[in-house]
Scaffold this motif. Sequence first.
Motif, short mmCIF file in Angstrom:
data_model
loop_
_atom_site.label_atom_id
_atom_site.label_comp_id
_atom_site.label_asym_id
_atom_site.label_seq_id
_atom_site.Cartn_x
_atom_site.Cartn_y
_atom_site.Cartn_z
N CYS A 249 0.83 -1.18 -0.05
CA CYS A 249 -0.09 0.02 -0.24
C CYS A 249 0.70 1.27 -0.10
N PHE A 250 2.13 1.20 0.43
CA PHE A 250 2.88 2.20 0.19
C PHE A 250 3.06 2.75 -0.94
N PHE A 251 2.92 2.02 -2.09
CA PHE A 251 2.84 2.42 -3.48
C PHE A 251 1.73 3.39 -3.71
N GLU A 252 0.80 3.36 -3.12
CA GLU A 252 -0.26 4.48 -3.14
C GLU A 252 0.16 5.95 -3.02
N GLY A 253 1.47 5.95 -2.10
CA GLY A 253 1.99 7.43 -1.99
C GLY A 253 3.30 7.71 -2.94
N THR A 254 3.25 7.05 -4.09
CA THR A 254 4.22 7.15 -5.26
C THR A 254 3.50 7.17 -6.52
N ALA A 255 4.34 7.42 -7.57
CA ALA A 255 3.78 7.24 -9.00
C ALA A 255 3.67 5.79 -9.51
N VAL A 256 3.97 4.92 -8.92
CA VAL A 256 3.95 3.50 -9.16
C VAL A 256 2.38 3.13 -8.89
N ASN A 257 2.03 2.15 -9.77
CA ASN A 257 0.65 1.44 -9.68
C ASN A 257 0.90 0.47 -8.90
N GLU A 258 -0.10 0.31 -7.99
CA GLU A 258 -0.08 -0.83 -6.83
C GLU A 258 -0.83 -1.96 -7.14
N GLY A 259 -1.35 -2.00 -8.47
CA GLY A 259 -2.20 -3.40 -8.69
C GLY A 259 -3.73 -2.93 -8.85
N ARG A 260 -4.08 -1.72 -8.43
CA ARG A 260 -5.31 -1.20 -8.93
C ARG A 260 -5.68 -1.17 -10.40
N GLY A 261 -6.74 -1.49 -10.71
CA GLY A 261 -6.79 -1.70 -12.19
C GLY A 261 -6.66 -3.14 -12.70
N THR A 262 -6.27 -4.01 -11.96
CA THR A 262 -6.04 -5.37 -12.27
C THR A 262 -6.96 -6.19 -11.36
N LEU A 263 -6.93 -7.40 -11.68
CA LEU A 263 -7.76 -8.35 -10.54
C LEU A 263 -6.92 -9.02 -9.52
N CYS A 264 -5.76 -8.40 -9.16
CA CYS A 264 -4.92 -8.70 -8.28
C CYS A 264 -4.27 -7.62 -7.57
N TYR A 330 13.35 3.36 -10.93
CA TYR A 330 12.43 4.47 -11.57
C TYR A 330 13.25 5.61 -12.05
N GLU A 331 12.77 5.74 -13.62
CA GLU A 331 13.42 6.70 -14.32
C GLU A 331 12.65 7.70 -14.76
N GLY A 332 11.29 7.97 -14.24
CA GLY A 332 10.11 8.96 -14.75
C GLY A 332 10.33 10.45 -14.50
N LYS A 333 9.95 11.12 -15.26
CA LYS A 333 9.99 12.83 -15.00
C LYS A 333 9.43 13.33 -13.97
N GLU A 334 8.22 12.70 -13.53
CA GLU A 334 7.28 13.02 -12.41
C GLU A 334 7.81 12.53 -11.15
N PRO A 335 7.63 13.39 -9.82
CA PRO A 335 8.22 12.85 -8.72
C PRO A 335 7.78 11.62 -8.39
N PHE A 336 8.75 10.64 -7.85
CA PHE A 336 8.39 9.38 -7.71
C PHE A 336 7.50 9.39 -6.10
N PHE A 337 7.51 10.24 -5.17
CA PHE A 337 6.55 10.23 -4.20
C PHE A 337 5.21 11.58 -4.33
N ASN A 338 4.23 11.20 -3.91
CA ASN A 338 3.20 12.09 -3.47
C ASN A 338 3.14 12.49 -2.13
N ALA A 339 1.99 13.43 -2.02
CA ALA A 339 1.55 13.90 -0.95
C ALA A 339 1.16 12.91 0.17
N LEU A 340 0.43 11.72 -0.29
CA LEU A 340 0.05 10.60 0.39
C LEU A 340 1.01 9.76 1.44
N PHE A 341 2.29 9.89 0.44
CA PHE A 341 3.48 8.85 1.14
C PHE A 341 3.47 8.99 2.75
#
Length: 385
Positions: A249-264, A330-341
């Motif tokens: 669930c820590f991924f919810e506070g990042t740019a990374v998808n945590e599996g939402r939008g999948t069946l797992c 991670y090599e993305g242009k947007e920040p890795f962490f968001n305010a939720l982290f």
Amino acid sequence: MKYLILILVIASACTDAISVNIRNGIECYETYQNLLLGKKVGVVANHTSRVGEQHGVDFLRAQGVDVLRVFAPEHGFRGTADAGETVKNHTDAATGLPIVSLYGKNKKPQPADLKDIEVMVFDIQDVGVRFYTYLSTLHYVMEACAEQGIPLVVMDRPNPNAFYVDGPVLEKECVSFVGMHPVPVVYGMTIGEYAKMINGEGWLKGQVKCDLTVVPCEGWKREQPVALPDAPSPNLPDSVSVMLYSSTCFFEGTAVNEGRGTLCPFQVFGHPDLKDMPYSYVPRPIKGMSMTPKCAGKTCHGMDLEGEYGTILGMKRLNLVWLLLAYEKYEGKEPFFNALFDKLVGNTRVRQQITEGKTEEEIRAGWREDVAKFMGVREKYLIYD
């Protein structure tokens, strides 16, 4: 009434299933009937309030309990609302009972909502992780009951993550609806034990005390992780998601998808800009689970963690390795962490330590003393072996 719950036990590298009969608090009607009969009752419940194949509200009414009103948490009374989706007041089609939403603008029962109610019942399956919002709903229900002089009866249920305690203890500057109390990410208590701790530690507004009764469940011990008979929420569909939730669930506070939008959900993670990863998938809107997942329609590269169920069960601690790996790759242009982290973790230090390249063990050392202190507080409120 009894029903079957699977107890999952790790032996060497194998997982065996052992059948054990457990009675949830609400099933032990003979122990609490005198608290409800002849009273006008409010019930805080969702789809996990079950007695076998029967909903808990229907069960109580069948015993002659006068249920006046139902209060619903995040995901709604029937558990179909998406995460974060506003749940509105309505009338339940199946029972004709008025449903008061406790997720949206109003997270705390108002005096008008409690009019004529003489006793409240709380019966919701928890998963034992601090940022699961049913704990915050419990807090506000206890506070409202204390202010209005209404007794509260918490029907206890097993916690599938009660077999360990781990993670940073929440600090005051990170308090939010996804974390209201100074407890670790995984606190190792049932929701009934947790209610006792909220009361005993004076965490309610103005340090008011709720007239609290906890109805224990029977036949369960803390070291027994359980496979829940009903998915506690749409994005925790099975035991794997429930077990991995505290780590992923820590991924919810990042740019990374945590599996939402999948069946797992919470069993995979990924992002289009993660490099050299062994697994790929495409998150897509799924009605009732994730209508707006991160990275929707894009190919995400990451890891499939379904087989890591036994890792958490064996280690008895949450796993930061996956988060640290994602940050490294991670090599993305947007920040890795968001305010939720920081709100999910419970402090600002962990984010800083990750950016500084600290190892998992170095990060874990930062919360060891706080967890030890919490264990002393926790001990006062435990009900089960």
